[in-house]
Scaffold this active site. Structure first.
Site, PDB file in Angstrom:
ATOM      1  N   LYS A 118      -6.606  33.656   1.005  1.00  0.00           N
ATOM      2  CA  LYS A 118      -7.574  34.622   0.083  1.00  0.00           C
ATOM      3  C   LYS A 118      -8.575  33.968  -0.849  1.00  0.00           C
ATOM      4  O   LYS A 118      -9.581  33.755  -0.248  1.00  0.00           O
ATOM      5  CB  LYS A 118      -6.528  35.729  -0.531  1.00  0.00           C
ATOM      6  CG  LYS A 118      -5.779  36.308   0.333  1.00  0.00           C
ATOM      7  CD  LYS A 118      -4.561  37.412  -0.165  1.00  0.00           C
ATOM      8  CE  LYS A 118      -4.081  38.316   1.146  1.00  0.00           C
ATOM      9  NZ  LYS A 118      -2.677  38.016   1.409  1.00  0.00           N
TER      10      LYS A 118
ATOM     11  N   ASP B 263       4.779  30.316  -2.244  1.00  0.00           N
ATOM     12  CA  ASP B 263       3.460  31.214  -1.404  1.00  0.00           C
ATOM     13  C   ASP B 263       2.354  31.824  -2.469  1.00  0.00           C
ATOM     14  O   ASP B 263       2.984  32.661  -2.848  1.00  0.00           O
ATOM     15  CB  ASP B 263       3.941  32.014  -0.308  1.00  0.00           C
ATOM     16  CG  ASP B 263       2.885  32.618   0.311  1.00  0.00           C
ATOM     17  OD1 ASP B 263       2.054  32.551  -0.092  1.00  0.00           O
ATOM     18  OD2 ASP B 263       3.284  33.498   1.279  1.00  0.00           O
TER      19      ASP B 263
ATOM     20  N   TYR C 185       6.038  38.825   1.559  1.00  0.00           N
ATOM     21  CA  TYR C 185       5.301  38.576   2.800  1.00  0.00           C
ATOM     22  C   TYR C 185       4.777  37.375   2.883  1.00  0.00           C
ATOM     23  O   TYR C 185       3.988  36.986   1.891  1.00  0.00           O
ATOM     24  CB  TYR C 185       3.940  39.766   2.735  1.00  0.00           C
ATOM     25  CG  TYR C 185       3.307  39.560   4.003  1.00  0.00           C
ATOM     26  CD1 TYR C 185       3.910  39.938   5.283  1.00  0.00           C
ATOM     27  CD2 TYR C 185       2.006  39.308   4.087  1.00  0.00           C
ATOM     28  CE1 TYR C 185       3.047  39.980   6.433  1.00  0.00           C
ATOM     29  CE2 TYR C 185       1.264  39.342   5.147  1.00  0.00           C
ATOM     30  CZ  TYR C 185       1.789  39.607   6.513  1.00  0.00           C
ATOM     31  OH  TYR C 185       1.071  39.462   7.555  1.00  0.00           O
TER      32      TYR C 185
HETATM   33  C1  LIG Z   1      -1.862  37.865   2.817  1.00  0.00           C
HETATM   34  C2  LIG Z   1      -0.629  36.935   2.662  1.00  0.00           C
HETATM   35  C3  LIG Z   1      -0.302  36.020   3.575  1.00  0.00           C
HETATM   36  C4  LIG Z   1      -0.863  36.044   5.033  1.00  0.00           C
HETATM   37  O1  LIG Z   1      -2.326  35.725   4.788  1.00  0.00           O
HETATM   38  P1  LIG Z   1      -3.141  35.965   6.265  1.00  0.00           P
HETATM   39  O2  LIG Z   1      -4.511  35.232   5.732  1.00  0.00           O
HETATM   40  O3  LIG Z   1      -3.315  37.497   6.194  1.00  0.00           O
HETATM   41  O4  LIG Z   1      -2.571  35.323   7.294  1.00  0.00           O
HETATM   42  C5  LIG Z   1       0.826  35.102   3.369  1.00  0.00           C
HETATM   43  N1  LIG Z   1       1.362  35.158   2.097  1.00  0.00           N
HETATM   44  C6  LIG Z   1       1.130  36.207   1.211  1.00  0.00           C
HETATM   45  C7  LIG Z   1       1.761  36.294  -0.216  1.00  0.00           C
HETATM   46  C8  LIG Z   1       0.037  36.974   1.213  1.00  0.00           C
HETATM   47  O5  LIG Z   1      -0.359  37.983   0.441  1.00  0.00           O
END
Ligand SMILES: *Cc1c(COP(=O)(O)O)cnc(C)c1O
Length: 474
Positions: A302, A243, A148
């Site tokens: 996060k 990511d 994701y």
């Molecule tokens: C949570 C998440 C996102 C998106 O971040 P948001 O602040 O919710 O837009 C992107 N990549 C990863 C791996 C994530 O866990």
């Protein structure tokens, strides 16, 4: 509203919310769609616990989906935000705190030679992809099924967690022409990537992947996989975007990159070694020279905002300097680097020392163990899969015997055991993430008392999982 429903019960607040907010929530997984029942409306949180509108306390394993590394409402973070607020909420002009936070990111992750702050992980990955396209002059992006990367148009295909839970292939509203620019390949499958790049490598701007996949349940990269992605992308002139929105500053001071490329953490095919078992102290990398592989771009979110909206994209200086105002790749944000967010992020990272990471590692190992023991005692086939301090429980014989290494495997587990398991935990005062496809988040505030509360609740939850039947899935 019926007379039996108290005015401020979870059910009443949910009903009122649904009349004005689509589905009653501002982010889909919060709605309890895959587990059924009524989401808890939280009124306050402290340390390892959250309290709902009915005054019930829960040991929290959601952790705001990651940011609460230190525990909820850490006094050092709250005080930093309060002080910043008194100085002004937002200026739309540069502040020193943005530089300090960018420096702290670079200190921990030297691969981030330049850092730009944004407000959400979605923005960070979207910016990284645009940068990769600007840098290479190519259009295609390769993503891996079950990873994701936020909800931008091009990155929603086979995107795990929220999307998997909702049973949607991607999303309505994404133009076919946009979707066609994303190639989706299986995770942990280097031959598939090699074949794809052999064929279309000249058109691929970037391969984007999670540090360790944690949005289809926790699925760590197999030994050599991430390094292989690095080698293949370099061979074909494509950028590698790591990511770390979820893993960054959570699984270690330098995130997944630090854990795997610097410390040498490997998944052993059994869900990986228990964190801390092979390393007495965490390594804070001094330079990229210490790393076995280095991505071109990284995204953070996060933990970096400590609970306030903040995210970042970082990476090679020559690529990052293509961003406006220096270069031709446009990116902007009215509230980017907000003073409240940088205050929370700086305070969080300053407080996140070796001791914090050791505490999170230890709590994660203990929680995984007590839950696993309870499930085993009830004869529920399962596996606790780990990527550093991140873990989740996979249900079923196939998960138990050979582990889950990709999205197909994650979806093939006995997902129907999760809803009763989740609700039994909730009744006992433990709040898990409301989907089998999410990682469990512990914090440095998950002390012995919190772990004991989870251990006390685990047998009832394990019984519920044992008694679950596939036809009862809601
Ligand atoms: C949570 C998440 C996102 C998106 O971040 P948001 O602040 O919710 O837009 C992107 N990549 C990863 C791996 C994530 O866990």
């Amino acid at each position: 509203m019926t007379t039996q429903t108290p005015a401020r019960s979870n059910a009443a607040l949910f009903e009122t919310a649904r009349a004005v907010i689509p589905g009653g929530v501002d982010s889909p997984v919060r709605a309890f769609g895959s587990v059924g029942g009524t989401p808890r409306f939280i009124t306050s949180a402290s340390g390892a616990r959250v309290r709902d509108t009915e005054g019930r306390d829960y040991v929290d394993l959601v952790g705001s989906w990651g940011p609460a590394l230190l525990g909820h409402a850490h006094p050092g973070v709250v005080e930093a935000v309060r002080e910043a607020a008194w100085r002004g909420l937002s200026f739309g002009a540069p502040t020193e705190a943005e530089t300090l936070l960018a420096q702290e990111v670079r200190r921990r992750v030297p691969a981030a030679e330049r850092v730009r702050l944004v407000s959400t992980g979605t923005e960070a990955t979207m910016t990284a992809v645009r940068l990769a396209r600007g840098a290479t002059g190519r259009d295609l992006v390769v993503k891996l099924a079950g990873c994701y990367h936020g909800h931008s148009d091009g990155l929603l295909a086979a995107a795990g967690s929220g999307v998997a839970t909702a049973g949607l292939p991607g999303s309505a509203g994404v133009p076919q022409m946009v979707a066609a620019q994303t190639l989706v390949l299986p995770y942990n499958d280097l031959p598939a990537l090699e074949a794809c790049l052999e064929q279309r490598g000249q058109e691929v701007a970037a391969v984007i992947l999670e540090g360790a996949a944690a949005n289809m349940g926790v699925v760590p990269p197999l030994p050599g996989y991430t390094a292989g992605v690095r080698r293949l992308t370099a061979q074909h002139g494509a950028l590698m975007i790591l990511d770390e929105v979820l893993t960054g500053f959570r699984v270690g001071p330098a995130g997944w990159w630090g854990l795997e490329a610097v410390e040498g953490w490997v998944a052993d095919g059994q869900g990986g070694p228990v964190p801390g078992s092979t390393h007495s102290a965490r390594i804070w990398p001094a330079s990229t020279a210490e790393a076995s592989w280095v991505p071109d771009l990284l995204t953070f979110g996060k933990v970096i905002g400590g609970g306030v909206p903040l995210a970042a994209v970082g990476g090679r200086a020559d690529v990052m300097d293509l961003l406006a105002p220096l270069g031709p790749v446009y990116q902007a944000g009215t509230l980017s680097g907000s003073p409240l967010a940088t205050a929370a992020g700086l305070a969080t990272l300053e407080l996140a020392d070796d001791q914090v990471y050791r505490a999170v590692d230890a709590a994660s190992a203990q929680v995984g163990q007590v839950v696993s023991e309870a499930l085993s005692a009830q004869g529920v086939a399962h596996r606790v899969q780990r990527a550093g301090s991140l873990f989740s429980v996979m249900f079923g014989d196939s998960a138990a015997s050979s582990g889950v290494h990709d999205y197909e495997g994650a979806q093939a587990q006995e997902t129907w055991r999760f809803a009763p398991f989740f609700h039994a935990f909730l009744r006992e005062g433990v709040a898990l993430p409301p989907s089998v496809f999410e990682a469990w988040f512990v914090s440095a505030a998950h002390d012995e008392e919190a772990v004991e509360a989870i251990a006390a609740a685990a047998p009832a939850a394990a019984r519920a999982a044992a008694q679950a039947r596939p036809d009862r899935q809601g």
